[in-house]
Design a protein around this motif. Structure first.
Motif, short mmCIF file in Angstrom:
data_model
loop_
_atom_site.label_atom_id
_atom_site.label_comp_id
_atom_site.label_asym_id
_atom_site.label_seq_id
_atom_site.Cartn_x
_atom_site.Cartn_y
_atom_site.Cartn_z
N ARG A 213 0.86 -1.18 0.00
CA ARG A 213 0.00 0.00 0.00
C ARG A 213 0.89 1.23 0.00
N LEU A 214 1.04 1.81 -1.17
CA LEU A 214 1.90 2.98 -1.35
C LEU A 214 1.05 4.15 -1.81
N VAL A 215 1.01 5.19 -1.03
CA VAL A 215 0.26 6.39 -1.36
C VAL A 215 1.25 7.55 -1.45
N SER A 216 1.23 8.29 -2.55
CA SER A 216 2.18 9.38 -2.73
C SER A 216 1.51 10.55 -3.44
N ALA A 217 2.02 11.73 -3.19
CA ALA A 217 1.60 12.94 -3.91
C ALA A 217 2.69 13.25 -4.91
N GLY A 218 2.41 13.09 -6.18
CA GLY A 218 3.42 13.16 -7.23
C GLY A 218 3.58 11.80 -7.85
N GLU A 219 3.34 11.69 -9.12
CA GLU A 219 3.28 10.37 -9.75
C GLU A 219 4.60 9.62 -9.72
N ASN A 220 5.71 10.33 -9.52
CA ASN A 220 7.02 9.66 -9.52
C ASN A 220 7.66 9.60 -8.13
N PRO A 229 6.74 -2.94 -8.67
CA PRO A 229 7.37 -3.29 -9.94
C PRO A 229 8.07 -2.07 -10.56
N VAL A 230 9.17 -2.31 -11.26
CA VAL A 230 9.91 -1.23 -11.92
C VAL A 230 9.36 -1.05 -13.33
N SER A 231 8.88 0.15 -13.62
CA SER A 231 8.36 0.44 -14.96
C SER A 231 9.51 0.78 -15.90
N GLU A 232 9.25 0.67 -17.18
CA GLU A 232 10.27 1.02 -18.18
C GLU A 232 10.62 2.50 -18.08
N ARG A 233 9.64 3.33 -17.77
CA ARG A 233 9.91 4.76 -17.65
C ARG A 233 10.87 5.02 -16.49
N ASP A 234 10.65 4.36 -15.36
CA ASP A 234 11.55 4.53 -14.22
C ASP A 234 12.95 4.04 -14.54
N LEU A 238 16.36 6.33 -14.57
CA LEU A 238 17.53 6.01 -13.75
C LEU A 238 18.76 5.82 -14.61
N GLN A 239 18.60 5.16 -15.75
CA GLN A 239 19.74 4.96 -16.65
C GLN A 239 20.28 6.29 -17.15
N GLY A 240 19.37 7.23 -17.38
CA GLY A 240 19.82 8.56 -17.81
C GLY A 240 20.64 9.26 -16.73
N LEU A 241 20.22 9.11 -15.48
CA LEU A 241 20.98 9.70 -14.38
C LEU A 241 22.38 9.11 -14.30
N LEU A 242 22.45 7.79 -14.37
CA LEU A 242 23.75 7.12 -14.27
C LEU A 242 24.65 7.48 -15.44
N ASP A 243 24.08 7.54 -16.64
CA ASP A 243 24.87 7.90 -17.83
C ASP A 243 25.45 9.30 -17.70
#
Length: 342
Positions: A213-220, A229-234, A238-243
């Motif tokens: 049960r995860l509730v957050s304000a802000g979709e990311n 689960p890890v989405s492709e967008r996430d 993340l890959q962009g940050l590391l690059d």
């Protein structure tokens, strides 16, 4: 006023045999004994703490009187090693362990030691001894930038990195700022890359029947949550940050090493090499040690360590704090236990 017949306070009667007066007397005696034992225990704890404090202070005063050298601004007490001729010395700054904030290897401490080493008028050269698997890219970049600034401010003083067991990732990031890098043939050098790792428990939760049960304000805001689960967008973000951080690392190495770097396609792939291979790839300049650097390059056998170290009082404070905590904790446990509960 006592009754003249019973010699007891008026209104009270002498207990008859079998009425339990023996038990009452024994309870009062036991209570008095417990109170006395607790009082003695408290005084015992107090005098033990007083003794520890006295020994700590006297040790600090005694050892402090025998500490060589003075304390440079922002750095630890420089300690001279070896003999040598003349007043010139080789200044040493050590980076040992993971590079991170709030540690001996933080940029704040390392940079303070570097500034003190360069500022000393008797410094013939600075030896940066590195034995680190890496750490924070931010802390490493801050040390890298400070080394380049100091080399520009003091152009007559060279800084050479001397690699110990390992100089990888953030450790090599720092070393790349040096004028030259000296290695042992068996040293591990390189790992020019960036990673972020963790664990995912989605499958285990599914098997156990656990609902997330995860509730957050802000979709990311739940980005890379270990229980979701890890989405492709996430993953792409993340890959962009590391690059981006990886490219900053590469740019720093190219800036520091320049044309000395080889053209091996795996140079920035995150691989690690021996010191011998690192020389072939242009990641290092040759074999060497602190002794050979001081003797043959800087021509100053006398070595002075400017590494930031905790003062004696700080070390004693931590140990004394632990001793006090243990003694107080033991005292509290004893008080709570009481007789019959040990």
């Amino acid at each position: 006023m006592n009754d003249p017949l019973t010699d007891m306070p008026r209104g009270e009667r002498r207990p008859e045999p079998g009425a339990g007066w023996e038990r009452s007397v024994l309870e009062k005696m036991a209570l008095s004994l417990v109170i006395e034992r607790r009082r003695a225990r408290r005084w015992g704890i107090f005098f033990k703490l007083l003794l520890v404090a006295y020994v700590g202070v006297m040790t600090a005063i005694w050892l402090g009187a025998w500490t060589p050298g003075g304390k440079p601004d922002g750095a630890g007490v420089p300690v001279a090693e070896g003999g040598g001729q003349g007043d010139r010395h080789t200044a040493v700054v050590r980076i040992e362990g993971v590079i991170k904030a709030d540690a001996q290897t933080s940029a704040e401490r390392i940079n303070a030691a570097l500034r003190a080493a360069f500022r000393d008028p008797k410094t013939a050269g600075v030896a940066l001894l590195i034995n680190s698997p890496g750490g924070s890219p931010v802390q490493s970049a801050m040390i890298f930038d400070e080394i380049r600034r100091l080399r520009e401010k003091y152009p007559k003083i060279e800084l050479h990195a001397v690699v110990g067991e390992v100089c990888a990732s953030g450790g090599y990031y720092v070393a790349a700022a040096a004028d030259k890098i000296h290695v042992n043939p068996a040293s591990l050098v390189g790992s020019i890359g960036v990673l972020m790792d963790g664990f995912g428990f989605v499958g285990a939760m599914h098997k156990l029947g656990v609902e997330r049960r995860l509730v957050s304000a802000g979709e990311n805001k739940g980005f890379m949550d270990s229980f979701s689960p890890v989405s492709e967008r996430d993953r792409d973000h993340l890959q962009g940050l590391l690059d981006q951080i990886h490219q900053q690392f590469i740019d720093a190495v190219r800036l520091g090493r320049g044309e000395r770097l080889g053209d091996d396609p795996t140079l920035f792939s995150g691989l690690v090499w021996t010191g011998q291979k690192a020389v072939e790839l242009g990641l290092a300049d040759g074999q060497g040690s602190l002794g050979s650097l001081a003797r043959d390059v800087f021509k100053a056998d006398r070595v002075v360590d400017f590494s930031v170290r905790d003062t004696l009082l700080e070390r004693l404070g931590r140990r004394f704090g632990f001793a006090v905590g243990s003694a107080v904790g033991e005292g509290v446990r004893s008080e709570l236990a009481g007789p019959g509960w040990r």
